[in-house]
Design a protein around this motif. Sequence first.
Motif, mmCIF file in Angstrom:
data_model
loop_
_atom_site.group_PDB
_atom_site.id
_atom_site.type_symbol
_atom_site.label_atom_id
_atom_site.label_comp_id
_atom_site.label_asym_id
_atom_site.label_seq_id
_atom_site.Cartn_x
_atom_site.Cartn_y
_atom_site.Cartn_z
ATOM 1 N N VAL A 58 0.831 -1.214 0.000
ATOM 2 C CA VAL A 58 0.000 0.000 0.000
ATOM 3 C C VAL A 58 0.865 1.265 0.000
ATOM 4 O O VAL A 58 0.661 2.171 -0.839
ATOM 5 C CB VAL A 58 -0.977 -0.027 1.184
ATOM 6 C CG1 VAL A 58 -1.748 1.299 1.256
ATOM 7 C CG2 VAL A 58 -1.959 -1.182 1.049
ATOM 8 N N PRO A 59 1.863 1.393 0.873
ATOM 9 C CA PRO A 59 2.689 2.610 0.822
ATOM 10 C C PRO A 59 3.483 2.754 -0.468
ATOM 11 O O PRO A 59 3.631 3.865 -0.995
ATOM 12 C CB PRO A 59 3.629 2.453 2.022
ATOM 13 C CG PRO A 59 2.940 1.511 2.938
ATOM 14 C CD PRO A 59 2.199 0.567 2.055
ATOM 15 N N VAL A 60 4.002 1.611 -1.005
ATOM 16 C CA VAL A 60 4.785 1.676 -2.250
ATOM 17 C C VAL A 60 3.922 2.176 -3.389
ATOM 18 O O VAL A 60 4.321 3.079 -4.167
ATOM 19 C CB VAL A 60 5.397 0.305 -2.561
ATOM 20 C CG1 VAL A 60 5.922 0.274 -3.996
ATOM 21 C CG2 VAL A 60 6.515 -0.001 -1.580
ATOM 22 N N HIS A 61 2.732 1.635 -3.560
ATOM 23 C CA HIS A 61 1.873 2.055 -4.664
ATOM 24 C C HIS A 61 1.346 3.467 -4.450
ATOM 25 O O HIS A 61 1.091 4.187 -5.432
ATOM 26 C CB HIS A 61 0.706 1.068 -4.814
ATOM 27 C CG HIS A 61 1.065 -0.160 -5.596
ATOM 28 N ND1 HIS A 61 0.760 -0.310 -6.932
ATOM 29 C CD2 HIS A 61 1.737 -1.275 -5.233
ATOM 30 C CE1 HIS A 61 1.191 -1.489 -7.356
ATOM 31 N NE2 HIS A 61 1.807 -2.102 -6.328
ATOM 32 N N ALA A 62 1.153 3.852 -3.188
ATOM 33 C CA ALA A 62 0.662 5.210 -2.936
ATOM 34 C C ALA A 62 1.745 6.256 -3.189
ATOM 35 O O ALA A 62 1.457 7.339 -3.730
ATOM 36 C CB ALA A 62 0.151 5.309 -1.500
ATOM 37 N N SER A 63 2.996 5.956 -2.852
ATOM 38 C CA SER A 63 4.058 6.949 -2.974
ATOM 39 C C SER A 63 4.768 6.879 -4.326
ATOM 40 O O SER A 63 5.030 7.915 -4.957
ATOM 41 C CB SER A 63 5.079 6.758 -1.846
ATOM 42 O OG SER A 63 5.638 5.457 -1.903
ATOM 43 N N VAL A 64 5.056 5.670 -4.798
ATOM 44 C CA VAL A 64 5.838 5.516 -6.045
ATOM 45 C C VAL A 64 4.940 5.597 -7.266
ATOM 46 O O VAL A 64 5.286 6.235 -8.280
ATOM 47 C CB VAL A 64 6.626 4.202 -6.019
ATOM 48 C CG1 VAL A 64 7.375 4.001 -7.344
ATOM 49 C CG2 VAL A 64 7.594 4.183 -4.843
ATOM 50 N N TYR A 65 3.769 4.949 -7.194
ATOM 51 C CA TYR A 65 2.900 4.875 -8.370
ATOM 52 C C TYR A 65 1.733 5.852 -8.314
ATOM 53 O O TYR A 65 0.895 5.859 -9.211
ATOM 54 C CB TYR A 65 2.362 3.454 -8.533
ATOM 55 C CG TYR A 65 3.437 2.439 -8.848
ATOM 56 C CD1 TYR A 65 3.841 2.224 -10.154
ATOM 57 C CD2 TYR A 65 4.038 1.701 -7.836
ATOM 58 C CE1 TYR A 65 4.817 1.289 -10.454
ATOM 59 C CE2 TYR A 65 5.016 0.769 -8.123
ATOM 60 C CZ TYR A 65 5.403 0.569 -9.434
ATOM 61 O OH TYR A 65 6.384 -0.359 -9.724
#
Length: 428
Positions: A58-65
């Motif tokens: 969840v944090p990766v997709h929210a911040s990176v993507y």
Amino acid sequence: MKAARLDKREQKREQKRAKSEQKKNAKAARRPALLRDRRTTMIVVLSAIALVLYSVMVPVHASVYASSVPIMMLLAAVAVTAALVGIRYPNVAIIMFTLAAVLIPLTISRDAALHAPWPWSVPMLIAFAITVAALTFQHGWRPGLILFASGTVSGLVASIMLPTVPSANTLIVTTSVVGGIYLISVLLAGRLRLGDELTRQREHTAEEQARRELVEERTRIARELHDVVAHSMSVIQVQASTARYRLPDLPADAASEFDDLAATARSSLTEMRRLLGVLRTEDQSAELVPQQGIEDIPALVDSIRRAGVDVGLELVIADLSAAPAGVQIAAFRIVQEALSNAVRHAPGSRISVSVRTDDTAVRLRVHNTAATGEVAASSGAGQSSGHGLRGMRERVALVDGTLEAGPDADGGWTVAAALPWISKRESV
């Protein structure tokens, strides 16, 4: 000498093997129940992995993507829990992960996708590989292959829907990594199934070994019975049969007593041979002599009377042509055991035997009055001290009958049994 040495070596090897097996069994017993239950272990492991992946995805997709956090929280939960659902419902797990694999790439910003792996992010790739491995381990190669194919196709579908975003390298890497993990999972799953089969085979072998040891023990018991009891009975029978010839001045009454004693010994030998035929596992066959039934009870009572015991018999028997053999044998044995107990534990008493049959059952009653003679010390404290009552109860239970046995107020003893013609098991 060489043979003896070889035997000692073989014995030492067998002892070492037995010790090794005992150590293995002890180690297995010390393992926690969680580790012995493969499904429980897999649930725990997959739950931990799902929690870690969810907290990262969840944090990766929210911040990176630049994905929407609420939508991503929902889709990530579907993707990481598919492996857990697949433990029991593989088809549902395939559908869940396929939908997540199609929808998650579409929530990604195009600008962000130009600078990061797409359509598979690293957390999604790990979730993909773990779900394929879990399905393969639990349900075999087919569900794992279906999920691998559907996940690969979902990546292609996302690439087709957003053709301006580069995806070839990511698709190749994902397909290669997950395909390799799938092949490894197939091999490991086959190894686990082979191990389970070997374990079942060992258990089956252990059961067969226990049965073989039981058969050997029965053969040993039969041999000892033959060597001790049958031999002694044979000596008694021979001495009783030849008494009138060895003792010329023997009175006629005494000679008749010896003849009865010889006949009883011969009958006991016949029973012993039948028992040995049941116990032995060699090529000897048991004697094909009919078992005693209800019609043989009068002869049994007469043999007790000839021994000087006061026995009364009341016999009310209907047609026995349709009587089951098991009921007939049980009736004879119960009367025989009850008479033996009365003679042994209540010397000098008067015994009454009642055998009645009707349309539903045979009803037995053996009653003896209080003892008037001295009870031998070897007789035990009472009629229930030996295995006779247990044997009678077991015989009654085999035909679904009832048994009552116990003392009365006058110091006597009564055995009453009802043996139905048709048992409950036969009527079902």
